[in-house]
Scaffold this active site. Sequence first.
Site, mmCIF file in Angstrom:
data_model
loop_
_atom_site.group_PDB
_atom_site.id
_atom_site.type_symbol
_atom_site.label_atom_id
_atom_site.label_comp_id
_atom_site.label_asym_id
_atom_site.label_seq_id
_atom_site.Cartn_x
_atom_site.Cartn_y
_atom_site.Cartn_z
ATOM 1 N N THR A 629 -98.211 -18.463 92.526
ATOM 2 C CA THR A 629 -98.595 -19.883 92.749
ATOM 3 C C THR A 629 -98.367 -20.941 91.642
ATOM 4 O OG1 THR A 629 -100.962 -19.352 91.950
ATOM 5 C CG2 THR A 629 -100.369 -19.247 94.254
ATOM 6 N N GLN A 633 -96.113 -24.028 91.806
ATOM 7 C CA GLN A 633 -96.838 -25.185 91.298
ATOM 8 C C GLN A 633 -95.902 -26.153 90.357
ATOM 9 O OE1 GLN A 633 -98.734 -27.359 91.842
ATOM 10 N NE2 GLN A 633 -100.345 -27.909 90.208
ATOM 11 N N GLY A 697 -104.949 -25.580 82.272
ATOM 12 C CA GLY A 697 -104.584 -26.202 83.514
ATOM 13 C C GLY A 697 -103.236 -26.252 83.570
ATOM 14 N N GLY A 699 -101.184 -28.083 86.543
ATOM 15 C CA GLY A 699 -100.709 -28.985 87.344
ATOM 16 C C GLY A 699 -99.946 -30.346 86.931
ATOM 17 N N GLU A 700 -100.391 -30.675 85.629
ATOM 18 C CA GLU A 700 -99.557 -31.983 85.309
ATOM 19 C C GLU A 700 -98.516 -31.381 84.124
ATOM 20 O OE1 GLU A 700 -102.547 -35.499 86.071
ATOM 21 O OE2 GLU A 700 -103.407 -33.606 84.573
#
Length: 737
Positions: A629, A633, A697, A699-700
């Site tokens: 994942t 992502q 994190g 995602g960004e």
Amino acid sequence: MAIGQPINRVEARDKVTGAARYTADAWLPGMACAALVGSAVSAGRVRAIDTTAAEAAPGVLAVMTHLNRPQWHSTPTALRYQETRFPLADVHIHHHGQYLAMVIAGTREQAAHAADLVAVDYETRPPVPTLDAALPDAHAPVWRFEPEFPTALALNDPDGKLMASDVRLDLEYRTPYNSHAPMEPHATLAHWDGDFLTVYTTSQHVHGDRPIIAGALGVPLERVRVISSLVGGAFGNKTTVWGHTLLAAAASRQVGRPVQLVVTRKQVFTCHGHQPPIIQRLRVGANRDGTLQAIIHHTINGTPVLFDRPEAAISPTGTVYAVRSIGVRVEVASMHMPTPATMRTPGDGPGMFAVGSALDELSYQLDMDPVELRRRNHLTAHPLERKPWSGKQLLECYDEGAHRFGWDRRAPGPRMMRDGRDWVGFGMSSAQRLEHHGPARAAVEIRDDGTAEVRTSTQEIGTGNLTTLTQVAADGTGIEPGRIGFRSGDTTLPESSPTYGSRTTGSTGTAVHLAAERVRQVAIRLAVSDPHSPLHGLPAERIAAARGRLYDVDGPHRGETYRDLLRRNGRRAIVEQGFHDPASRDPRYSYATFGAHFTEVRIDDTLRRVRVTRHVAVFAIGRVLNPKTARNQAQGGIIYAMGGALMENLATDPLTGRFIAPALTDYHVPVNADIGDIDVSFIEQPDYNAHPLGAKGLGEVVAVGVHASIANAVYHAIGIRVRDLPITPDKLTPKPS
């Protein structure tokens, strides 16, 4: 261990079979549908509005305008990044598409037909349609919230250090309007049961939406329930409550029926957020050995006429590279534009396009390899917090990325690499994103059938977070992931951290981790105190869990299943909560995620179309919970940024201020044929200073730096520097001398 395993997404089967239910799929008996009427002009006022024909149309139940809307019971000042007026507030028009009326009818088609019959008489005035037109109004923002970034800063005499530098650059970079362009349109289904309101809505934080909805409608918080479990794309534009949600709830109360409102695709582009246009002036000074002496970064972004919303494009300026002095200044310029919203890598993405491109330009001025220049300016501590970075493996990202990419094959100058009709270019850039923490709660329940359930209000927004959180619970309880269920996306559940700002893994993941640890410890205490348990009397620290079973680590044959333990003790289930407190992180460190991008482009000598044929990215995000994942992502974030670099531009009409192509048919985003090979890898070193899980994190950070890496590769290929995105063929034609 489940953590670190590439297991498939827990919701994947539902999605590929069509069983997954998104907000627009929600249905209630007697449900009516609503449609919105948007302004045809960008600036002015409503002189008159005629709803007679709409009210007489088949199936119409009501038409709502500023003349008959309900009274809003609060002010929208708590709506971060949202305009400072509620929908249908008055006659004034501030942007094209602004909602002027809502029609409620028996079916969606009836509502849409009647909406076309609403007649509006406008009093127009000339709009401020573009950022260039707004520049005379540029001003320091009146920032309504505690700033997460300084809008003005000068450290260590940046002007003086710049003038004393051996090499000085003065550069301007531009990024246009970009749209989130989610595949799922915004939608809300509202239903009143007496004075209790249930709202199904597209949201990235149901607990954050709840007080805004309750306040606007004058309802006690405990009388509002918000539900959003699956989100089909958001990228930041579902972080706040938009006007359609409040209107749907008001309409449901007025007509006495559940009301569903699914906005049109053009309304998604027009009235539900975007990244605003930004102009960035970057002045850079360095010594001949490549040591950065000064960076002065001045940004101006478009902002709505109603309020100031600065874009944090200066975020990377002082925290990515070591520099002796820093100056930043953020300004905004008022335009007749819809309200912007946070957009994936807000600030960091456009900011790193400028900073990453400027470093590349400096490398050519110094005749120095771009990677070497970045190495010489490696930053070990946060310059403002004066704390060392925790878990920074950026140098390792450079090494691994350069090796996997074959950076050593790069020619030193532009227009030196060719393959047939193609010019070939290599470019690179750093990636960095500050790690955000948020409070989060979660509950984990172990049941007497040997299964478990995780409960927290987070949403699955397409990133695979339900899967990774399931893996966290599996490791904590020792129950296989396939026997763990999940309840999410509901304000009746423990409040998670929002699914924006890359908070889910660290914050909500920690809450699940703590809940799973605690529920396992409760089971262990039950076992060691139970005279009938094989584990009776053993020290708790000798008990471990795996495959749904508690066992003695010194004699694994000695143990029992959760099922047997609970049933023998007459317990249907045991449940515990975990809470992540952001203050629990080690205060001695600063936190961020890091990475490096390497890009190969090919440009046909005649067509001048940029093709990204290879992209290598390496990231340091602490512990990787699921490599499958995580890689997916990262690839998605890179593709997203490729679109912004090469094709995305929500262009406006320079006279009217209207968006020219607010639809997926005309707003170009990457498709499979546009994407070459994307190689993603990780430097995996858990960062336990940041979170007990050791994970941060993802995602960004994956999208930060892609724009610059591509632009730098384009310059290396053909010697043309593009400083205004997107990099389209018309910008790659050599200018006549």
